[in-house]
Every structure is written in structure tokens, then in C-alpha cells.
Design a protein around this motif. Sequence first.
Motif, PDB file in Angstrom:
ATOM      1  N   PRO A  37       0.794  -1.227   0.000  1.00 46.09           N
ATOM      2  CA  PRO A  37       0.000   0.000   0.000  1.00 46.09           C
ATOM      3  C   PRO A  37       0.830   1.282   0.000  1.00 46.09           C
ATOM      4  O   PRO A  37       0.383   2.320  -0.481  1.00 46.09           O
ATOM      5  CB  PRO A  37      -0.817  -0.098   1.298  1.00 46.09           C
ATOM      6  N   VAL A  38       2.040   1.246   0.534  1.00 49.42           N
ATOM      7  CA  VAL A  38       2.806   2.488   0.685  1.00 49.42           C
ATOM      8  C   VAL A  38       4.142   2.446  -0.061  1.00 49.42           C
ATOM      9  O   VAL A  38       4.347   3.174  -1.040  1.00 49.42           O
ATOM     10  CB  VAL A  38       3.038   2.810   2.183  1.00 49.42           C
ATOM     11  N   LEU A 128       3.635  -9.645  -4.468  1.00 47.82           N
ATOM     12  CA  LEU A 128       4.170  -8.451  -5.117  1.00 47.82           C
ATOM     13  C   LEU A 128       3.896  -8.479  -6.618  1.00 47.82           C
ATOM     14  O   LEU A 128       3.860  -9.544  -7.228  1.00 47.82           O
ATOM     15  CB  LEU A 128       5.684  -8.369  -4.908  1.00 47.82           C
ATOM     16  N   SER A 129       3.750  -7.286  -7.177  1.00 48.87           N
ATOM     17  CA  SER A 129       3.604  -7.169  -8.630  1.00 48.87           C
ATOM     18  C   SER A 129       4.850  -6.480  -9.185  1.00 48.87           C
ATOM     19  O   SER A 129       5.303  -5.475  -8.644  1.00 48.87           O
ATOM     20  CB  SER A 129       2.362  -6.341  -8.940  1.00 48.87           C
ATOM     21  N   CYS A 169      -2.138  -0.394 -13.020  1.00 48.69           N
ATOM     22  CA  CYS A 169      -2.030  -1.417 -11.968  1.00 48.69           C
ATOM     23  C   CYS A 169      -1.006  -1.079 -10.887  1.00 48.69           C
ATOM     24  O   CYS A 169      -0.886  -1.816  -9.908  1.00 48.69           O
ATOM     25  CB  CYS A 169      -1.751  -2.798 -12.566  1.00 48.69           C
ATOM     26  N   THR A 170      -0.251  -0.020 -11.057  1.00 51.08           N
ATOM     27  CA  THR A 170       0.677   0.438 -10.015  1.00 51.08           C
ATOM     28  C   THR A 170       1.477  -0.704  -9.392  1.00 51.08           C
ATOM     29  O   THR A 170       1.254  -1.080  -8.233  1.00 51.08           O
ATOM     30  CB  THR A 170      -0.066   1.223  -8.907  1.00 51.08           C
ATOM     31  N   PRO A 171       2.424  -1.269 -10.148  1.00 51.20           N
ATOM     32  CA  PRO A 171       3.224  -2.379  -9.595  1.00 51.20           C
ATOM     33  C   PRO A 171       4.003  -1.929  -8.358  1.00 51.20           C
ATOM     34  O   PRO A 171       4.237  -0.742  -8.147  1.00 51.20           O
ATOM     35  CB  PRO A 171       4.197  -2.714 -10.729  1.00 51.20           C
ATOM     36  N   LYS A 281      15.264  -3.514   0.943  1.00 48.95           N
ATOM     37  CA  LYS A 281      15.014  -3.015   2.303  1.00 48.95           C
ATOM     38  C   LYS A 281      13.826  -2.050   2.326  1.00 48.95           C
ATOM     39  O   LYS A 281      13.040  -2.045   3.265  1.00 48.95           O
ATOM     40  CB  LYS A 281      16.279  -2.330   2.833  1.00 48.95           C
ATOM     41  N   TRP A 282      13.683  -1.258   1.263  1.00 49.07           N
ATOM     42  CA  TRP A 282      12.553  -0.323   1.169  1.00 49.07           C
ATOM     43  C   TRP A 282      11.227  -1.078   1.157  1.00 49.07           C
ATOM     44  O   TRP A 282      10.191  -0.572   1.580  1.00 49.07           O
ATOM     45  CB  TRP A 282      12.706   0.534  -0.089  1.00 49.07           C
ATOM     46  N   LEU A 283      11.275  -2.319   0.657  1.00 51.44           N
ATOM     47  CA  LEU A 283      10.059  -3.146   0.633  1.00 51.44           C
ATOM     48  C   LEU A 283       9.951  -4.013   1.893  1.00 51.44           C
ATOM     49  O   LEU A 283       9.128  -4.923   1.962  1.00 51.44           O
ATOM     50  CB  LEU A 283      10.070  -4.049  -0.610  1.00 51.44           C
TER      51      LEU A 283
END
Length: 297
Positions: A37-38, A128-129, A169-171, A281-283
Motif C-alpha cells: 500500500p505504501v 508483489l507485482s 495497476c501500479t506495480p 530493504k525499502w520493501l
Amino acid sequence: MFRNVVFLSLTIVFSSCSDKFDAEEEIRTNCKQGSEPVNKVLFIGWDGVRSDAVQTAETPNLDVLIASSLFSYNCDRGPYTVSVPGWSSILHGVWPQKHNLFENTFKKNNYEEYPDIISIAKQFKPNLSATILTSWDDFLRITDNEDYAQRYDNDKQVTDASIQLLSDCTPDLMFLHFDYTDHVGHKIGFSNDGLEYLSAIEISDFYLGQIMSQVYLRENLYGEKWMVVLTTDHGGEGIGHGGQDDLPQTRNVWAVIRTPNQEITELQSIKSVDLLPTMLKWLGIDNVPNLDGTALN
Ligand SMILES: [Zn+2]
């Protein structure tokens, strides 16, 4: 006669393991909705852009990115200064000794033992996409497990498609590869004062601005937070870049890691293999084993 038959059958065996791009194997069309979501990751590769030239060219959109980033003009992209080893080191997070690619061929790769960023990310977060768009076919062969993967005739088409996909679709992970800069470098020379080469970088920057408008819009409207990583796979000298491990203008490249509200910070020396753990790491994916780099943030 017998020898001829043996020779003929060997030829058939060898040609069946050819190293040609296979569209059916690489192109994917599932615009799967992103699940994070973020925090999202947008990776942009500008092929063959020298570190001094990216500082000389007029790049207002890159300048905006850098103003909110960790960046370096002294990033070691490692030895074997051609594209396949370079992008493989970046997107698999290991040096050529591990991914086993030393030239512009995918033969004998060790991708199974050292998987790409999308495959690693999906081991931790299967929903994840991931999307890859490129104007250089072989870029699609460096990763696996993406949901949407497409090649285009030119960088403008990559730009337009990426903007469309960002809203469709905002992967969670989007990888874009732009090839025109490398094309111009091979044609007229990689340098810090070639007008056509500098203008190719400026065109890439124009496309960057179009893509970032969409990213900033999404951040404002939906509260998404995008890490945008921009880098190159090698510089160059004359009209080439192969076999130039010892030339700083070819081997020492640049990288920008932009996140919202990041204080501008110049890193003196980083490595291309640090980018993969930084993006993961960001994910929220940390402590991945067998990598050659470390997260920068
Ligand atoms: Zn390249």
C-alpha cells in the motif's frame, strides 16, 4: 559419410541451445495490481551514461531527484565493462564471479544460484507485482518472475507505457531501461563534451520528468512512497566501453537513490551491488543471504 552425419547432428544440437532472444519466453502481459500500500520501488537504468557527462548535461528533472536522495558520482560498477555483466550485477546483487557472466551473452549464467531482485522479492512476498519495460530486448532476460514484461522500439514508448502502467495497476516494483544514450555513445563517442551524447542524456531526463510527474501525483493523491533508483551500467571512452576495467570514466559510474523527504547526501564510494539490498530493504526485505553489497539507507 559417417563423419558428415556426426557433424550435422552436432550442429543441430548446438544451434538448439542458441543464445537468441525468445519473445515467447520473455514477454509477459499480466498488469497485476500492486499489493504494497505504501512503499514502492521504481528503478530506471540509463544505458552507458558517463558520470562526468551526467553532471555536465542539463538535467533539471534528475536535479530534483538528487535534491531528495543519497547519490554518488563514484560508484564502482565492477569489472567486465559491458552491459550484460553490468545489469546482471545490479539486478542480481552479486559480482560476475558469482553470476558468471563476463561478456554480452547469457550462456553459462548462474542465475539459478544467484536469483534476480524480482525472484528474491517474491520469495519473501509472493503477492508483489513487478513490471519491466525496455527498448533493449535482452534486458528482459536478466530477470524472471515479473508479471508484466514488454519491449519497445524506443525510449519514448517505454516512457508512455510506464506512465500508463503506473495508473493502470501500479506495480510494487517497476524496472525501466533506456537505451538511446548507449546507442549515441557507440555512434559518436562517449565523452564529456560531445553535444549529441549530452543531448541524448537530456532527452532521457525529459522522459524522467514525465514519469516522475506521475509518481509525484500518486504520492500526493494516495500516500504512496516511492524509492526511485537511477543508475547506469557503464560509462565509455571513444566509441566503446568493453575491456575498460581500468578506465575510471567507464568503470566508475553514478547512482541516485531518491526517497520522499530524504536529506541530500553525497556518498563518496559505493558499489553497484549495493543497490539491490537497498531496494529490497525499502520493501521491508532485509538480511538476504549470498549478496555482495549492503543496503545504503
Ligand atoms: Zn550498456
